[in-house]
Design a protein around this motif. Sequence first.
Motif, PDB file in Angstrom:
ATOM      1  N   ASP A 122     -10.255-122.992  45.291  1.00  0.00           N
ATOM      2  CA  ASP A 122      -9.062-122.596  44.423  1.00  0.00           C
ATOM      3  C   ASP A 122      -8.631-121.229  44.470  1.00  0.00           C
ATOM      4  OD1 ASP A 122      -9.664-124.901  42.981  1.00  0.00           O
ATOM      5  OD2 ASP A 122     -11.428-124.266  42.009  1.00  0.00           O
ATOM      6  N   TYR A 123      -9.554-120.312  45.017  1.00  0.00           N
ATOM      7  CA  TYR A 123      -8.758-118.756  44.997  1.00  0.00           C
ATOM      8  C   TYR A 123      -9.970-117.968  45.644  1.00  0.00           C
ATOM      9  CZ  TYR A 123     -11.723-117.459  41.026  1.00  0.00           C
ATOM     10  OH  TYR A 123     -12.801-117.147  40.047  1.00  0.00           O
ATOM     11  N   VAL A 124      -9.603-116.808  46.348  1.00  0.00           N
ATOM     12  CA  VAL A 124     -10.465-115.988  46.796  1.00  0.00           C
ATOM     13  C   VAL A 124     -10.454-114.588  45.912  1.00  0.00           C
ATOM     14  CG1 VAL A 124     -11.262-114.472  48.823  1.00  0.00           C
ATOM     15  CG2 VAL A 124     -10.761-117.063  49.157  1.00  0.00           C
ATOM     16  N   LEU A 125     -11.398-114.079  45.545  1.00  0.00           N
ATOM     17  CA  LEU A 125     -11.240-112.706  44.709  1.00  0.00           C
ATOM     18  C   LEU A 125     -12.290-111.656  45.540  1.00  0.00           C
ATOM     19  CD1 LEU A 125     -10.863-110.811  42.394  1.00  0.00           C
ATOM     20  CD2 LEU A 125     -12.787-111.837  41.351  1.00  0.00           C
ATOM     21  N   CYS A 126     -11.770-110.539  46.031  1.00  0.00           N
ATOM     22  CA  CYS A 126     -12.247-109.775  46.699  1.00  0.00           C
ATOM     23  C   CYS A 126     -12.306-108.341  46.008  1.00  0.00           C
ATOM     24  CB  CYS A 126     -11.712-109.302  48.122  1.00  0.00           C
ATOM     25  SG  CYS A 126     -12.326-108.138  49.153  1.00  0.00           S
ATOM     26  N   ILE A 127     -13.569-107.724  45.648  1.00  0.00           N
ATOM     27  CA  ILE A 127     -13.518-106.623  44.710  1.00  0.00           C
ATOM     28  C   ILE A 127     -14.390-105.462  45.555  1.00  0.00           C
ATOM     29  CG2 ILE A 127     -14.117-105.615  42.496  1.00  0.00           C
ATOM     30  CD1 ILE A 127     -13.980-108.119  41.281  1.00  0.00           C
ATOM     31  N   GLY A 128     -13.829-104.263  45.579  1.00  0.00           N
ATOM     32  CA  GLY A 128     -14.813-103.381  46.305  1.00  0.00           C
ATOM     33  C   GLY A 128     -14.090-101.795  46.332  1.00  0.00           C
ATOM     34  N   HIS A 129     -15.113-100.959  46.821  1.00  0.00           N
ATOM     35  CA  HIS A 129     -14.636 -99.508  46.704  1.00  0.00           C
ATOM     36  C   HIS A 129     -14.835 -99.161  48.450  1.00  0.00           C
ATOM     37  CE1 HIS A 129     -13.954 -95.288  45.610  1.00  0.00           C
ATOM     38  NE2 HIS A 129     -15.118 -95.071  46.694  1.00  0.00           N
ATOM     39  N   LEU A 131     -13.885 -97.556  52.158  1.00  0.00           N
ATOM     40  CA  LEU A 131     -13.212 -96.492  52.905  1.00  0.00           C
ATOM     41  C   LEU A 131     -11.862 -96.901  53.758  1.00  0.00           C
ATOM     42  CD1 LEU A 131     -16.230 -94.847  55.119  1.00  0.00           C
ATOM     43  CD2 LEU A 131     -14.996 -93.848  53.067  1.00  0.00           C
ATOM     44  N   ALA A 132     -10.974 -96.240  53.977  1.00  0.00           N
ATOM     45  CA  ALA A 132      -9.873 -96.688  54.639  1.00  0.00           C
ATOM     46  C   ALA A 132     -10.058 -97.489  55.683  1.00  0.00           C
ATOM     47  CB  ALA A 132      -9.017 -95.284  54.800  1.00  0.00           C
ATOM     48  N   LYS A 133     -10.994 -97.164  56.570  1.00  0.00           N
ATOM     49  CA  LYS A 133     -11.256 -97.902  57.548  1.00  0.00           C
ATOM     50  C   LYS A 133     -11.622 -99.285  57.500  1.00  0.00           C
ATOM     51  CE  LYS A 133     -12.060 -97.857  62.242  1.00  0.00           C
ATOM     52  NZ  LYS A 133     -11.018 -97.500  63.242  1.00  0.00           N
ATOM     53  N   ASP A 134     -12.003 -99.623  56.203  1.00  0.00           N
ATOM     54  CA  ASP A 134     -12.674-100.803  55.869  1.00  0.00           C
ATOM     55  C   ASP A 134     -11.589-101.830  55.101  1.00  0.00           C
ATOM     56  OD1 ASP A 134     -15.044-101.302  57.057  1.00  0.00           O
ATOM     57  OD2 ASP A 134     -16.060 -99.965  55.652  1.00  0.00           O
ATOM     58  N   GLU A 135     -10.595-101.186  54.762  1.00  0.00           N
ATOM     59  CA  GLU A 135      -9.454-101.903  53.872  1.00  0.00           C
ATOM     60  C   GLU A 135      -8.820-102.873  54.414  1.00  0.00           C
ATOM     61  OE1 GLU A 135      -6.945 -99.479  51.238  1.00  0.00           O
ATOM     62  OE2 GLU A 135      -8.634 -99.136  49.899  1.00  0.00           O
ATOM     63  N   ASP A 136      -9.225-103.352  55.605  1.00  0.00           N
ATOM     64  CA  ASP A 136      -8.795-104.571  56.441  1.00  0.00           C
ATOM     65  C   ASP A 136      -9.259-105.660  55.832  1.00  0.00           C
ATOM     66  OD1 ASP A 136     -11.358-104.167  57.309  1.00  0.00           O
ATOM     67  OD2 ASP A 136     -11.076-105.004  59.160  1.00  0.00           O
ATOM     68  N   ILE A 137     -10.292-105.671  54.810  1.00  0.00           N
ATOM     69  CA  ILE A 137     -10.710-106.775  54.185  1.00  0.00           C
ATOM     70  C   ILE A 137      -9.792-107.037  53.116  1.00  0.00           C
ATOM     71  CG2 ILE A 137     -11.687-105.427  52.085  1.00  0.00           C
ATOM     72  CD1 ILE A 137     -14.126-107.050  52.369  1.00  0.00           C
ATOM     73  N   TYR A 138      -8.856-106.215  52.469  1.00  0.00           N
ATOM     74  CA  TYR A 138      -7.716-106.505  51.572  1.00  0.00           C
ATOM     75  C   TYR A 138      -6.779-107.219  52.288  1.00  0.00           C
ATOM     76  CZ  TYR A 138     -10.412-103.417  48.460  1.00  0.00           C
ATOM     77  OH  TYR A 138     -11.149-102.895  47.679  1.00  0.00           O
ATOM     78  N   THR A 139      -6.441-107.464  53.686  1.00  0.00           N
ATOM     79  CA  THR A 139      -5.281-107.934  54.088  1.00  0.00           C
ATOM     80  C   THR A 139      -5.779-108.905  55.281  1.00  0.00           C
ATOM     81  OG1 THR A 139      -5.435-106.099  55.943  1.00  0.00           O
ATOM     82  CG2 THR A 139      -3.967-105.939  53.965  1.00  0.00           C
ATOM     83  N   TYR A 173      -5.021-115.606  46.789  1.00  0.00           N
ATOM     84  CA  TYR A 173      -5.983-114.550  47.240  1.00  0.00           C
ATOM     85  C   TYR A 173      -5.821-113.085  46.589  1.00  0.00           C
ATOM     86  CZ  TYR A 173      -8.574-111.284  50.583  1.00  0.00           C
ATOM     87  OH  TYR A 173      -9.282-110.393  50.895  1.00  0.00           O
ATOM     88  N   PHE A 174      -6.915-112.662  45.982  1.00  0.00           N
ATOM     89  CA  PHE A 174      -6.648-111.480  44.811  1.00  0.00           C
ATOM     90  C   PHE A 174      -7.510-110.454  45.503  1.00  0.00           C
ATOM     91  CE2 PHE A 174      -6.078-115.384  42.522  1.00  0.00           C
ATOM     92  CZ  PHE A 174      -4.801-115.195  42.069  1.00  0.00           C
ATOM     93  N   SER A 175      -6.990-109.342  45.744  1.00  0.00           N
ATOM     94  CA  SER A 175      -7.669-108.080  46.371  1.00  0.00           C
ATOM     95  C   SER A 175      -7.552-107.024  45.284  1.00  0.00           C
ATOM     96  CB  SER A 175      -7.235-107.546  47.440  1.00  0.00           C
ATOM     97  OG  SER A 175      -5.835-107.280  47.402  1.00  0.00           O
ATOM     98  N   CYS A 176      -8.953-106.418  44.992  1.00  0.00           N
ATOM     99  CA  CYS A 176      -8.977-105.423  43.879  1.00  0.00           C
ATOM    100  C   CYS A 176      -9.751-104.232  44.275  1.00  0.00           C
ATOM    101  CB  CYS A 176      -9.637-106.025  42.635  1.00  0.00           C
ATOM    102  SG  CYS A 176      -9.555-105.029  41.291  1.00  0.00           S
ATOM    103  N   THR A 177      -9.596-103.152  44.183  1.00  0.00           N
ATOM    104  CA  THR A 177     -10.140-101.832  44.558  1.00  0.00           C
ATOM    105  C   THR A 177     -10.693-101.308  43.398  1.00  0.00           C
ATOM    106  OG1 THR A 177     -10.249 -99.774  45.661  1.00  0.00           O
ATOM    107  CG2 THR A 177      -8.387-100.095  44.199  1.00  0.00           C
ATOM    108  N   VAL A 178     -11.795-100.674  43.401  1.00  0.00           N
ATOM    109  CA  VAL A 178     -12.585 -99.846  42.335  1.00  0.00           C
ATOM    110  C   VAL A 178     -12.669 -98.614  42.430  1.00  0.00           C
ATOM    111  CG1 VAL A 178     -14.731 -99.824  41.039  1.00  0.00           C
ATOM    112  CG2 VAL A 178     -14.164-101.938  42.210  1.00  0.00           C
ATOM    113  N   GLY A 179     -11.915 -97.824  41.467  1.00  0.00           N
ATOM    114  CA  GLY A 179     -11.787 -96.260  41.460  1.00  0.00           C
ATOM    115  C   GLY A 179     -11.007 -95.719  42.374  1.00  0.00           C
TER     116      GLY A 179
END
Length: 215
Positions: A122-129, A131-139, A173-179
Motif C-alpha cells: 500500500d505504501y512505504v513510510l521512511c522516518i529517521g534522523h 547524516l547527509a551521507k545516509d540520506e540516499d535512504i530518502y531517494t 513512498y513517504f520520507s520524513c526526517t526528524v529534527g
Amino acid sequence: MFLRQPGEEWITMRYEQEEISWAGSVKKVFEYFTQRTPRSNFEQRETSLVWNYKYADVQFGRNQATDLLQHLGAYSLSNQSSVIVQGSRSIEVRPTGVTKGKAVDEIIRELDLRNTMATPIDYVLCIGHFLAKDEDIYTLPSFDVQPGAKRKGKGCQAEDCSSVKFDLNPKNYFSCTVGREHSVAQYNLEGTNEVVSLLQDLAAAAAPGSMSDQP
C-alpha cells in the motif's frame, strides 16, 4: 542490518564488502585523540569506527576534530576502500558504499528472493534522523515495477538488479526526517514525540472497525 519477517525472529544480515584492513591504523588514531580529549569517546562497531566528542569542550573538541581529520588524511586512509563521515560532533570511518539506503535496498532484494509479497504494498513510510551521507535512504529507486520486470532507477543498473515484485506508486513512498532543518526528505517532524504520535494515529486508523476499514 537486521530483518524480521512477520511471525519470525530477528536475523542479522550482512552484504558483501571489502575487508576493513584500514581498521587497525584508524583505531590507533581514534584512541590517541580520545586520550587527549577529555569527555570524548571511541566506539568500534561491526562495520565502522566512530570518534565522538559530543560532551567535550566545544572549541577544544572542534580543534581536535580538525587535527584528527588531518591525521586520517595523511596516512590512515591511503586506500580507497573507506570513507570519512563527519557528524555534528563525531567522525566515523566506514567501508565505501555502506549506507542505510544500501541496507534498505538489500532488504528489498531479500523480500523478493523469499517471494513473500503476495499482494502489492500500500505504501512505504521512511522516518529517521540521518547524516547527509545516509540520506540516499530518502531517494530510493522507484518501486513501481510490474511483476517479473527488471527494476530500474537511480543507482540501479539492469544487469545487477533483481526482479522485484513490487507494484508501488511512487506517490505512496513517504520520507520524513526528524529534527533536521535541511533534508531531501519530503516531510519533517520536530522530535520523537511527534514520531510516536504519528505511529499511534496510523495504528488507530488501521485497526479493525476504524473509519479507514469501512467500505
